[in-house]
Design an enzyme around this catalytic site. Structure first.
Site, short mmCIF file in Angstrom:
data_model
loop_
_atom_site.label_atom_id
_atom_site.label_comp_id
_atom_site.label_asym_id
_atom_site.label_seq_id
_atom_site.Cartn_x
_atom_site.Cartn_y
_atom_site.Cartn_z
N HIS A 261 -5.86 2.77 8.47
CA HIS A 261 -5.24 1.49 8.82
C HIS A 261 -4.58 0.79 7.63
CE1 HIS A 261 -8.23 -1.67 7.48
NE2 HIS A 261 -9.00 -0.60 7.43
N CYS B 211 -15.01 -15.89 -0.66
CA CYS B 211 -16.43 -15.79 -1.00
C CYS B 211 -17.08 -14.66 -0.22
CB CYS B 211 -17.14 -17.11 -0.68
SG CYS B 211 -16.51 -18.49 -1.65
N GLN C 106 -6.15 1.84 -1.15
CA GLN C 106 -4.94 1.02 -1.32
C GLN C 106 -3.79 1.81 -1.95
OE1 GLN C 106 -4.52 -2.09 -0.27
NE2 GLN C 106 -6.62 -2.47 0.39
N ASN D 286 -7.67 -3.59 -4.56
CA ASN D 286 -7.31 -4.25 -3.31
C ASN D 286 -7.04 -5.74 -3.46
OD1 ASN D 286 -10.29 -4.08 -3.77
ND2 ASN D 286 -10.34 -5.51 -2.06
N SER E 143 -8.18 5.67 4.09
CA SER E 143 -8.33 4.99 5.38
C SER E 143 -6.98 4.92 6.08
CB SER E 143 -8.88 3.58 5.16
OG SER E 143 -9.00 2.88 6.37
N ALA F 100 -13.11 4.50 5.40
CA ALA F 100 -13.35 4.72 3.98
C ALA F 100 -14.76 4.34 3.56
CB ALA F 100 -12.33 3.93 3.15
N THR F 101 -15.35 3.36 4.22
CA THR F 101 -16.72 2.97 3.86
C THR F 101 -17.69 4.13 4.06
OG1 THR F 101 -16.33 0.63 4.33
CG2 THR F 101 -18.61 1.39 4.38
N THR G 21 -18.50 13.53 17.11
CA THR G 21 -17.33 13.95 17.86
C THR G 21 -16.09 13.21 17.37
OG1 THR G 21 -18.68 14.37 19.82
CG2 THR G 21 -16.31 14.09 20.17
#
Length: 363
Positions: free
Chosen positions: A190, A307, A171, A143, A188, A68-69, A225
């Site tokens: 995962h 953090c 999410q 998230n 995404s 997703a990034t 690929t």
């Protein structure tokens, strides 16, 4: 170990593993090769693409990415800047959006949210009018606190103004319906019991993006690929999420009610109703979260005030909904889903509560 960190990642579904295994063990062809083995690999990729697309609105195409990034970076950086390049977003977006917007060099408007973590659709439309923005980026499900944003209402407000809507649905995909009004959607594998290392960008028909990666243009705008194994695992996970959509939602709602009862003395962060119930962000005054994680090491959960990159600052999401640093630092996030049993959830929560209670006992 009891796993209660479903927002970070989800356990791999057995069906996804089974779909991947032949492509990892027996079949190694490049899906972009013209020979028979390559065509077989390509067919597996296209089956997976259709499975992923079945959970998306009609009228668009799924382009596989590394996650997703990458999808969010491509969507934000690939929009044509002509006619105004401003971007409108909101304060509780994932860093993959906020940092990419900041790095894009474009003018941006970051809107505040209310105590539930929700942005006002009217404020989004007004920001588009005032800035002449070409792109609005709003996530579907947060998230950290699980709040569901009014994406459909936002889309309805900005589309007449000529802005495109990018939705980070990482999410929410496979859990809540992706609204029809989106123009770009990042997802995404995962997060829905698929493999890590693969995601996708859904692009509405007619939307054009400049490439983020240059090379062979294997995906029609995205070069590189593809892995048939990762694609097959993503597709199987998406097909399973679609088949179990109602059952998964009902199961998670039961677990949420059980958890809220078990944590009756804790304060919920975010909206009690307009949220994905598999995300439980709660706080307790004076809680030492680091000590709690050390005391209950066999329960995997998240520090809600994690953090960022060692900066020492508390979660930007918790600050955005008005929590003090002390409240943010006393927050934990518990995530559960399809493979969480009531018995293990109760046992884990009881251990967390007991350990938290012990912190209040004078030494």
């Amino acid at each position: 170990m009891t796993y209660l960190d479903y927002q970070a990642t989800t356990p791999l579904a057995p069906e996804a593993f089974d779909a991947m295994l032949p492509w990892l063990r027996d079949q190694h062809a490049n899906p972009h090769s013209p020979h028979r083995a390559g065509r077989a690999a390509r067919a597996a990729v296209e089956v997976a693409r259709a499975q992923v697309a079945a959970l998306m609105p009609p009228g668009g195409r799924v382009v596989f990415t590394s996650g997703a990034t990458e999808a969010l970076n491509w969507a934000i950086k690939g929009i044509d800047r002509s006619g105004g390049g401003a971007i409108v977003t909101q304060a509780t977006e994932h860093a993959a959006v906020l940092d990419t917007v900041a790095a894009s060099g474009r003018a941006s408007v970051v809107l505040p949210v209310d105590r539930a973590g929700r942005v006002d659709p009217g404020a989004v439309a007004e920001a588009v009018r005032e800035s002449g923005a070409r792109l609005v980026a709003v996530m579907l499900v947060n998230n950290e606190i699980g709040t569901i944003q009014p994406v459909a209402a936002i889309a309805a407000g900005v589309r007449p103004l000529g802005a495109l809507l990018l939705c980070d649905a990482v999410q929410g995909y496979g859990r809540v319906a992706v609204p029809d009004g989106c123009d770009l959607v990042a997802i995404s594998a995962h997060k829905i019991h698929g493999p890590k290392g693969i995601g996708a960008l859904w692009i509405r028909d007619g939307v054009r993006l400049a490439p983020l990666l240059h090379g062979g243009d294997q995906e029609g705008g995205r070069s590189g690929t593809l892995s048939p194994a990762l694609c097959a695992g993503f597709g199987a996970a998406a097909a399973l999420a679609r088949a179990r959509f109602d059952a998964d939602a009902a199961g998670v709602a039961r677990l949420f009610a059980l958890a809220r009862d078990r944590l009756s003395g804790w304060t919920l962060n975010g909206d009690a109703d307009g949220r994905w119930p598999g995300n439980l962000s709660v706080r307790r005054d004076g809680l030492d979260v680091a000590r709690l994680m050390s005391d209950v090491r066999d329960v995997a959960f998240s520090a809600g005030s994690a953090c960022a990159s060692g900066s020492g600052r508390t979660s930007h999401v918790l600050r955005a909904i008005g929590l003090s640093d002390a409240e943010a630092r006393s927050t934990i996030r518990i995530g559960f889903g399809r493979y969480t049993t009531e018995k293990e959830l109760v046992a884990a929560l009881d251990r967390l509560v007991a350990a938290a209670d012990a912190q209040r006992v004078p030494a």
